[in-house]
Write a protein that holds these residues in place. Structure first.
Motif, PDB file in Angstrom:
ATOM      1  N   GLU A 123      -7.350   5.920  -1.422  1.00 38.58           N
ATOM      2  CA  GLU A 123      -7.143   4.856  -2.396  1.00 38.58           C
ATOM      3  C   GLU A 123      -5.684   4.394  -2.409  1.00 38.58           C
ATOM      4  N   SER A 124      -4.743   5.326  -2.325  1.00 36.96           N
ATOM      5  CA  SER A 124      -3.326   4.943  -2.309  1.00 36.96           C
ATOM      6  C   SER A 124      -3.004   4.132  -1.060  1.00 36.96           C
ATOM      7  N   PHE A 125      -3.627   4.500   0.052  1.00 35.89           N
ATOM      8  CA  PHE A 125      -3.403   3.790   1.305  1.00 35.89           C
ATOM      9  C   PHE A 125      -3.924   2.366   1.220  1.00 35.89           C
ATOM     10  N   ARG A 126      -5.124   2.200   0.668  1.00 35.26           N
ATOM     11  CA  ARG A 126      -5.708   0.867   0.538  1.00 35.26           C
ATOM     12  C   ARG A 126      -4.904   0.008  -0.428  1.00 35.26           C
ATOM     13  N   SER A 127      -4.448   0.612  -1.518  1.00 35.55           N
ATOM     14  CA  SER A 127      -3.635  -0.133  -2.488  1.00 35.55           C
ATOM     15  C   SER A 127      -2.330  -0.612  -1.852  1.00 35.55           C
ATOM     16  N   ALA A 128      -1.747   0.252  -1.020  1.00 29.56           N
ATOM     17  CA  ALA A 128      -0.509  -0.122  -0.341  1.00 29.56           C
ATOM     18  C   ALA A 128      -0.741  -1.293   0.601  1.00 29.56           C
ATOM     19  N   LEU A 129      -1.867  -1.289   1.311  1.00 30.24           N
ATOM     20  CA  LEU A 129      -2.174  -2.374   2.234  1.00 30.24           C
ATOM     21  C   LEU A 129      -2.345  -3.695   1.489  1.00 30.24           C
ATOM     22  N   VAL A 130      -3.065  -3.661   0.380  1.00 31.70           N
ATOM     23  CA  VAL A 130      -3.267  -4.873  -0.416  1.00 31.70           C
ATOM     24  C   VAL A 130      -1.926  -5.391  -0.950  1.00 31.70           C
ATOM     25  N   ALA A 131      -1.115  -4.479  -1.496  1.00 27.91           N
ATOM     26  CA  ALA A 131       0.175  -4.885  -2.050  1.00 27.91           C
ATOM     27  C   ALA A 131       1.087  -5.453  -0.965  1.00 27.91           C
ATOM     28  N   GLY A 132       1.040  -4.842   0.232  1.00 29.82           N
ATOM     29  CA  GLY A 132       1.860  -5.330   1.330  1.00 29.82           C
ATOM     30  C   GLY A 132       1.474  -6.734   1.749  1.00 29.82           C
ATOM     31  N   ARG A 133       0.165  -6.987   1.842  1.00 33.05           N
ATOM     32  CA  ARG A 133      -0.301  -8.317   2.216  1.00 33.05           C
ATOM     33  C   ARG A 133       0.066  -9.356   1.163  1.00 33.05           C
ATOM     34  N   GLU A 134      -0.081  -9.003  -0.104  1.00 33.37           N
ATOM     35  CA  GLU A 134       0.275  -9.931  -1.175  1.00 33.37           C
ATOM     36  C   GLU A 134       1.767 -10.259  -1.137  1.00 33.37           C
ATOM     37  N   TYR A 135       2.562  -9.244  -0.920  1.00 37.25           N
ATOM     38  CA  TYR A 135       4.012  -9.456  -0.888  1.00 37.25           C
ATOM     39  C   TYR A 135       4.398 -10.324   0.311  1.00 37.25           C
ATOM     40  N   HIS A 145       7.089  11.408   5.345  1.00 35.82           N
ATOM     41  CA  HIS A 145       7.472  10.958   6.671  1.00 35.82           C
ATOM     42  C   HIS A 145       6.233  10.791   7.547  1.00 35.82           C
ATOM     43  N   GLY A 146       6.107   9.626   8.181  1.00 37.72           N
ATOM     44  CA  GLY A 146       5.003   9.387   9.097  1.00 37.72           C
ATOM     45  C   GLY A 146       3.736   8.878   8.467  1.00 37.72           C
ATOM     46  N   CYS A 147       3.759   8.517   7.184  1.00 45.16           N
ATOM     47  CA  CYS A 147       2.524   8.085   6.520  1.00 45.16           C
ATOM     48  C   CYS A 147       2.204   6.615   6.751  1.00 45.16           C
ATOM     49  N   GLY A 148       3.109   5.859   7.358  1.00 43.63           N
ATOM     50  CA  GLY A 148       2.847   4.459   7.641  1.00 43.63           C
ATOM     51  C   GLY A 148       3.756   3.481   6.919  1.00 43.63           C
ATOM     52  N   LYS A 149       4.817   3.969   6.297  1.00 40.13           N
ATOM     53  CA  LYS A 149       5.717   3.081   5.540  1.00 40.13           C
ATOM     54  C   LYS A 149       6.368   2.037   6.446  1.00 40.13           C
ATOM     55  N   THR A 150       6.924   2.503   7.574  1.00 36.37           N
ATOM     56  CA  THR A 150       7.595   1.580   8.491  1.00 36.37           C
ATOM     57  C   THR A 150       6.610   0.580   9.081  1.00 36.37           C
ATOM     58  N   PRO A 206      -0.979  11.887   4.159  1.00 39.86           N
ATOM     59  CA  PRO A 206       0.002  12.663   4.935  1.00 39.86           C
ATOM     60  C   PRO A 206       0.350  11.977   6.250  1.00 39.86           C
ATOM     61  N   HIS A 207       1.219  12.616   6.993  1.00 46.61           N
ATOM     62  CA  HIS A 207       1.601  12.154   8.322  1.00 46.61           C
ATOM     63  C   HIS A 207       0.348  12.009   9.184  1.00 46.61           C
ATOM     64  N   TYR A 208       0.278  10.947   9.963  1.00 42.21           N
ATOM     65  CA  TYR A 208      -0.894  10.709  10.817  1.00 42.21           C
ATOM     66  C   TYR A 208      -1.226  11.909  11.691  1.00 42.21           C
ATOM     67  N   ALA A 209      -0.188  12.542  12.267  1.00 40.49           N
ATOM     68  CA  ALA A 209      -0.420  13.592  13.259  1.00 40.49           C
ATOM     69  C   ALA A 209      -0.527  14.984  12.658  1.00 40.49           C
TER      70      ALA A 209
END
Length: 456
Positions: A284-296, A310-315, A437-440
């Motif tokens: 849910e946090s990941f999906r919310s971040a994606l929506v917020a990123g697209r809106e921004y 680190h490594g969760c997809g922020k960059t 968490p980190h992808y890997a």
């Protein structure tokens, strides 16, 4: 009894223009330096007030008798051009900059036969320093003396010369040299005229050269008000020719830290994928971040702070926002924070290809700024202050800015308290936390935290 002409022509009556150890004249005093000029290369001879050469620096006998090669080497050494020796008029490319062919020709004409003053005005990055240094280098190449000083550096040197260390010049010697040099370039003259002392010293230099009409080149940005007395000298059309340079057409994208334009294109919102191994809260946090990123990305405004391990997809998310902004025609500066601070420090070096003021100004005024990896790195007080100045400026100006950090709010407040107060102020933007968490590395501990974006 000797005639007055014989007395004045006696070498013992010749006053040295400056000793050879002055900054901007020579690095060392040669053991066989001229006994008349001390190695400076020119002198001021005592002449009648009505003599056109009164008060002007003239070549010493040792200069008149030296070889062309020795003369060029000496002039280059004492010019104070240093790393700016590479800035020649031939290196100016009209097709790639803001300096057009007529302007370059005007600079060449002035360098060949300097008469009066030349003022070069324009914004940061327009090529003012290159043009002015090119004129000075042309004088040196022609076997004529030239001296260049960046005005803030000159004022620092004058302050230090009140109590010179061993081997350093006395104030009177340095001040006399700058006032009377046959050809002087004062770079960035409107950058350091804030204190009464500085204004007075600058005016004394400029006024002396104005009265004697000594060839002088000035560069100024026009963004800072020049002292009225200085301005009155610059505005004398009978003495001064003004060259106006336009702003350099900037590439829409710039980066520090390795996020090239090609690499940026690899990060898309469509590739920002979740993992089936995540918990419901992490997903849910990941999906919310994606929506917020697209809106921004569609309507950048104020701050967007992306938090997570680190490594969760922020960059990835920040890069996708940057890519969307570029496609919309906005300028973007993508900076990895530790690398940005290293570049700002390095830009102080005399040999730096990018001048500190230009880099700092471009970061501060970027259409969209990405500050990636604001972490718990140890920074000097200077670096922290520069970073805060950028953040504070963009907060007050409400310029779109994205920050990524692996710190939680309480950690950010502890490490960067002033920055925390700016970027997490809900009146200027919002934050999102990616709990995945980190992808890997698979699943990590998750702490449910939610925030809402405030209404605009």
């Amino acid at each position: 009894m000797k005639s007055i002409g014989e007395v004045l022509s006696n070498p013992d009556r010749v006053r040295k223009a400056a000793p050879a150890s002055l900054p901007g004249t020579a690095e060392e005093v040669d053991a066989e330096a001229c006994s008349i000029c001390g190695g400076a290369g020119f002198v001021r001879r005592e002449r009648p007030l009505d003599d056109p050469r009164f008060g002007r620096a003239e070549p010493c006998d040792c200069v008149l008798n030296e070889s062309a090669t020795a003369r060029h080497d000496r002039l280059e050494r004492i010019s104070n051009l240093g790393a700016l020796s590479r800035f020649t008029l031939d290196a100016l490319d009209p097709d790639r900059g803001t300096v057009d062919v007529p302007t370059i020709q005007a600079a060449r004409d002035y360098a060949a036969a300097p008469d009066g003053w030349l003022a070069v005005r324009g914004p940061s990055g327009a090529g003012k320093t290159h043009l002015a240094a090119g004129v000075a280098n042309a004088r040196v190449a022609a076997g004529e003396p030239a001296l260049l000083w960046v005005v803030p550096d000159l004022l620092d040197a004058l302050r230090a010369s009140y109590r010179p260390d061993e081997g350093e010049p006395a104030y009177d010697d340095l001040f006399e040299l700058v006032k009377t040099h046959p050809f002087l370039v004062l770079d960035d003259i409107d950058a350091a005229s804030g204190t009464p002392w500085a204004r007075e010293k600058l005016f004394q230099v400029v006024n002396h050269r104005y009265n004697l009409q000594l060839p002088t080149v000035f560069t100024l940005s026009g963004s800072t008000a020049v002292d009225e007395r200085l301005a009155s000298r610059f505005h004398d059309a009978s003495l001064t020719r003004v060259i106006e340079l336009a702003a350099r057409p900037a590439d829409l994208y710039a980066q520090v830290g390795g996020m090239t334009r090609e690499r940026l294109a690899e990060f898309q919102f469509s590739d920002f994928a979740e993992s089936s191994a995540w918990s419901a809260i992490e997903r849910e946090s990941f999906r919310s971040a994606l929506v917020a990123g697209r809106e921004y990305a569609e309507d950048p405004d104020g701050w967007l702070v992306i938090m997570g391990a680190h490594g969760c997809g922020k960059t990835h998310l920040a890069a996708a926002i940057a890519g969307r902004a570029l496609r919309h025609g906005a300028s973007v500066f993508f900076a990895v924070v530790p690398d940005l601070l290293d570049h700002l420090r390095a830009s102080f070096a005399p040999t730096a290809e990018v001048v500190y003021d230009d880099l700092f100004d471009r970061v501060r005024n970027a259409g969209l700024l990405i500050l990636d990896d604001l972490g718990a790195h140890k920074s000097s007080q200077w670096a922290e202050e520069k970073l805060y100045q950028i953040i504070n400026y963009r907060t007050v100006s409400r310029l779109p800015t994205v920050v990524t950090t692996d710190l939680k709010p309480e950690g950010l407040q502890e490490v960067h308290p002033r920055i925390y107060a700016r970027i997490l102020d809900p009146h200027f933007g919002h934050k999102i936390e990616i709990l995945a968490p980190h992808y890997a590395l698979g699943r990590g501990p998750a702490r449910p935290q939610t925030t809402r974006r405030p209404p605009r």
